[in-house]
Scaffold this active site. Structure first.
Site, PDB file in Angstrom:
ATOM      1  N   ARG A 106       0.834  -1.203   0.000  1.00 24.07           N
ATOM      2  CA  ARG A 106       0.000   0.000   0.000  1.00 24.07           C
ATOM      3  C   ARG A 106       0.867   1.251   0.000  1.00 24.07           C
ATOM      4  O   ARG A 106       1.780   1.360   0.808  1.00 24.07           O
ATOM      5  CB  ARG A 106      -0.855  -0.021   1.280  1.00 24.07           C
ATOM      6  CG  ARG A 106      -2.280   0.347   1.069  1.00 24.07           C
ATOM      7  CD  ARG A 106      -3.112   0.088   2.268  1.00 24.07           C
ATOM      8  NE  ARG A 106      -2.716   0.778   3.477  1.00 24.07           N
ATOM      9  CZ  ARG A 106      -3.573   1.252   4.370  1.00 24.07           C
ATOM     10  NH1 ARG A 106      -4.866   1.141   4.165  1.00 24.07           N
ATOM     11  NH2 ARG A 106      -3.163   1.820   5.483  1.00 24.07           N
ATOM     12  N   THR A 110      -1.220   7.647  -0.947  1.00 19.43           N
ATOM     13  CA  THR A 110      -2.497   7.476  -1.675  1.00 19.43           C
ATOM     14  C   THR A 110      -3.341   6.347  -1.075  1.00 19.43           C
ATOM     15  O   THR A 110      -4.537   6.264  -1.327  1.00 19.43           O
ATOM     16  CB  THR A 110      -2.237   7.125  -3.152  1.00 19.43           C
ATOM     17  OG1 THR A 110      -1.594   5.837  -3.198  1.00 19.43           O
ATOM     18  CG2 THR A 110      -1.344   8.162  -3.832  1.00 19.43           C
ATOM     19  N   ASP A 202      -0.169  -2.004  12.526  1.00 22.46           N
ATOM     20  CA  ASP A 202       0.330  -2.516  11.241  1.00 22.46           C
ATOM     21  C   ASP A 202       0.627  -4.005  11.389  1.00 22.46           C
ATOM     22  O   ASP A 202       1.584  -4.409  12.055  1.00 22.46           O
ATOM     23  CB  ASP A 202       1.598  -1.741  10.839  1.00 22.46           C
ATOM     24  CG  ASP A 202       2.018  -2.096   9.413  1.00 22.46           C
ATOM     25  OD1 ASP A 202       2.212  -3.297   9.121  1.00 22.46           O
ATOM     26  OD2 ASP A 202       2.150  -1.183   8.595  1.00 22.46           O
ATOM     27  N   ASP A 205       4.169  -5.307  10.201  1.00 22.52           N
ATOM     28  CA  ASP A 205       5.244  -4.912  11.123  1.00 22.52           C
ATOM     29  C   ASP A 205       5.183  -5.702  12.423  1.00 22.52           C
ATOM     30  O   ASP A 205       6.215  -6.079  12.984  1.00 22.52           O
ATOM     31  CB  ASP A 205       5.152  -3.414  11.438  1.00 22.52           C
ATOM     32  CG  ASP A 205       5.680  -2.561  10.303  1.00 22.52           C
ATOM     33  OD1 ASP A 205       6.476  -3.071   9.496  1.00 22.52           O
ATOM     34  OD2 ASP A 205       5.290  -1.373  10.230  1.00 22.52           O
TER      35      ASP A 205
HETATM   36  C1  PRP Z   1      -1.558  -4.026   4.717  1.00 16.77           C
HETATM   37  C2  PRP Z   1      -2.418  -5.257   5.000  1.00 16.77           C
HETATM   38  C3  PRP Z   1      -3.253  -5.363   3.757  1.00 16.77           C
HETATM   39  C4  PRP Z   1      -3.484  -3.909   3.392  1.00 16.77           C
HETATM   40  C5  PRP Z   1      -4.845  -3.510   3.824  1.00 16.77           C
HETATM   41  O1  PRP Z   1      -0.500  -4.360   3.915  1.00 16.77           O
HETATM   42  O2  PRP Z   1      -1.689  -6.411   5.261  1.00 16.77           O
HETATM   43  O3  PRP Z   1      -2.609  -6.056   2.703  1.00 16.77           O
HETATM   44  O4  PRP Z   1      -2.481  -3.159   4.081  1.00 16.77           O
HETATM   45  O5  PRP Z   1      -5.129  -2.224   3.426  1.00 16.77           O
HETATM   46  P1  PRP Z   1      -6.190  -1.879   2.306  1.00 16.77           P
HETATM   47  O6  PRP Z   1      -7.421  -2.657   2.585  1.00 16.77           O
HETATM   48  O7  PRP Z   1      -6.399  -0.387   2.490  1.00 16.77           O
HETATM   49  O8  PRP Z   1      -5.597  -2.169   0.967  1.00 16.77           O
HETATM   50  P2  PRP Z   1       0.682  -3.348   3.514  1.00 16.77           P
HETATM   51  O9  PRP Z   1       0.420  -2.769   2.140  1.00 16.77           O
HETATM   52  O10 PRP Z   1       0.911  -2.368   4.612  1.00 16.77           O
HETATM   53  O11 PRP Z   1       1.904  -4.307   3.326  1.00 16.77           O
HETATM   54  P3  PRP Z   1       2.611  -5.343   4.324  1.00 16.77           P
HETATM   55  O12 PRP Z   1       1.662  -6.485   4.503  1.00 16.77           O
HETATM   56  O13 PRP Z   1       3.832  -5.706   3.529  1.00 16.77           O
HETATM   57  O14 PRP Z   1       2.940  -4.646   5.601  1.00 16.77           O
HETATM   58  N1  URA Z   2      -2.777  -2.278   7.220  1.00 20.33           N
HETATM   59  C1  URA Z   2      -2.548  -2.678   8.481  1.00 20.33           C
HETATM   60  O1  URA Z   2      -1.639  -3.484   8.741  1.00 20.33           O
HETATM   61  N2  URA Z   2      -3.329  -2.182   9.457  1.00 20.33           N
HETATM   62  C2  URA Z   2      -4.328  -1.308   9.214  1.00 20.33           C
HETATM   63  O2  URA Z   2      -5.032  -0.894  10.149  1.00 20.33           O
HETATM   64  C3  URA Z   2      -4.548  -0.902   7.878  1.00 20.33           C
HETATM   65  C4  URA Z   2      -3.759  -1.415   6.900  1.00 20.33           C
END
Ligand code: PRP
Ligand code: URA
Length: 211
Positions: A106, A110, A202, A205
């Site tokens: 993400r 944006t 997150d 993380d």
């Molecule tokens: C997070 C989470 C989802 C997404 C959700 O991933 O694990 O994939 O955000 O958000 P959305 O519904 O608004 O798309 P992130 O892109 O932070 O990547 P990561 O899993 O590598 O931390």
């Molecule tokens: N991704 C996450 O890991 N947590 C949130 O709350 C939203 C997006």
């Protein structure tokens, strides 16, 4: 909201484990273990109605007709990274499942997902897909992942999620006419950074200890 296509896990153990997951003091090791356990419970519920076929077996005492899961092996598809945390728990329940991967990151400003990787087992179009991601915030990542799977000709998709926002559920149900969503909780809202409130922070993380 079309509630026929949303199942919120209504089990005391799920609620208990989710509370520990939400707590900011829960360390990464325990956090990752709980993500796996909750994923397994969700997969248990989501596979309740898998088709069965009769087989003849012999117990130590008699011959009998028993049942086994019919058809092709399921495919678990985590949305990287955080979805990876759900895979091992589901594999404990369904050891024969195949695993595909979809990478989405993400954009912090944006909040739109940027796809960076895709690898699905051959023949996935004829299998049941369990798409997994612990967080459903704006819904952008899950929607993009499902669009990718549909373009491959995949028909049977179930989305397993741990914490959702109302906005994410609404967006996903509108974007895809068929997907069924399993989640452990639908929270209050998104904040200005598109994080789920109260949520759990997150997920990536916290699973991998990157912050
Ligand atoms: C997070 C989470 C989802 C997404 C959700 O991933 O694990 O994939 O955000 O958000 P959305 O519904 O608004 O798309 P992130 O892109 O932070 O990547 P990561 O899993 O590598 O931390
Ligand atoms: N991704 C996450 O890991 N947590 C949130 O709350 C939203 C997006």
């Amino acid at each position: 909201m079309n509630t026929d296509r949303v199942t919120v896990m209504d089990h005391a153990m799920v609620k208990h484990k989710l509370s520990i997951l939400r707590c900011k003091d829960t360390p990464s090791k325990l956090f990752a273990e709980l993500v796996g356990e909750l994923a397994m419970m969700e997969a248990y519920e989501a596979t309740r109605d898998l088709p069965l076929e009769d087989i003849e077996i012999e117990t130590p005492l008699a011959q009998t007709t028993a049942q086994q899961i019919e058809g092709k092996k399921l495919v678990i598809v985590p949305i990287l990274r955080a979805g990876l945390g759900m895979v091992d728990g589901i594999l404990e329940l369904i050891p024969a499942a195949r695993v595909g991967h979809l990478g989405m990151q993400r954009d912090e400003k944006t909040h739109k997902p940027i796809p960076y990787y895709a690898k699905l087992p051959t023949g996935s179009e004829n299998r049941k897909i369990l798409l997994v991601d612990p967080m459903l915030a704006t819904g952008g990542s899950a929607i993009m992942a499902i669009e990718h799977l549909r373009k491959m000709g995949i028909k049977d998709i179930t989305f397993l999620n741990l914490v959702a926002s109302p906005e994410g559920i609404e967006a996903l149900l509108s974007a895809d006419p068929d997907v069924h969503i399993y989640t452990c909780a639908i929270d209050e809202r998104l904040n200005e950074d598109a994080y789920i409130i109260p949520g759990l922070g997150d997920a990536g993380d916290r699973i991998f200890g990157t912050k």
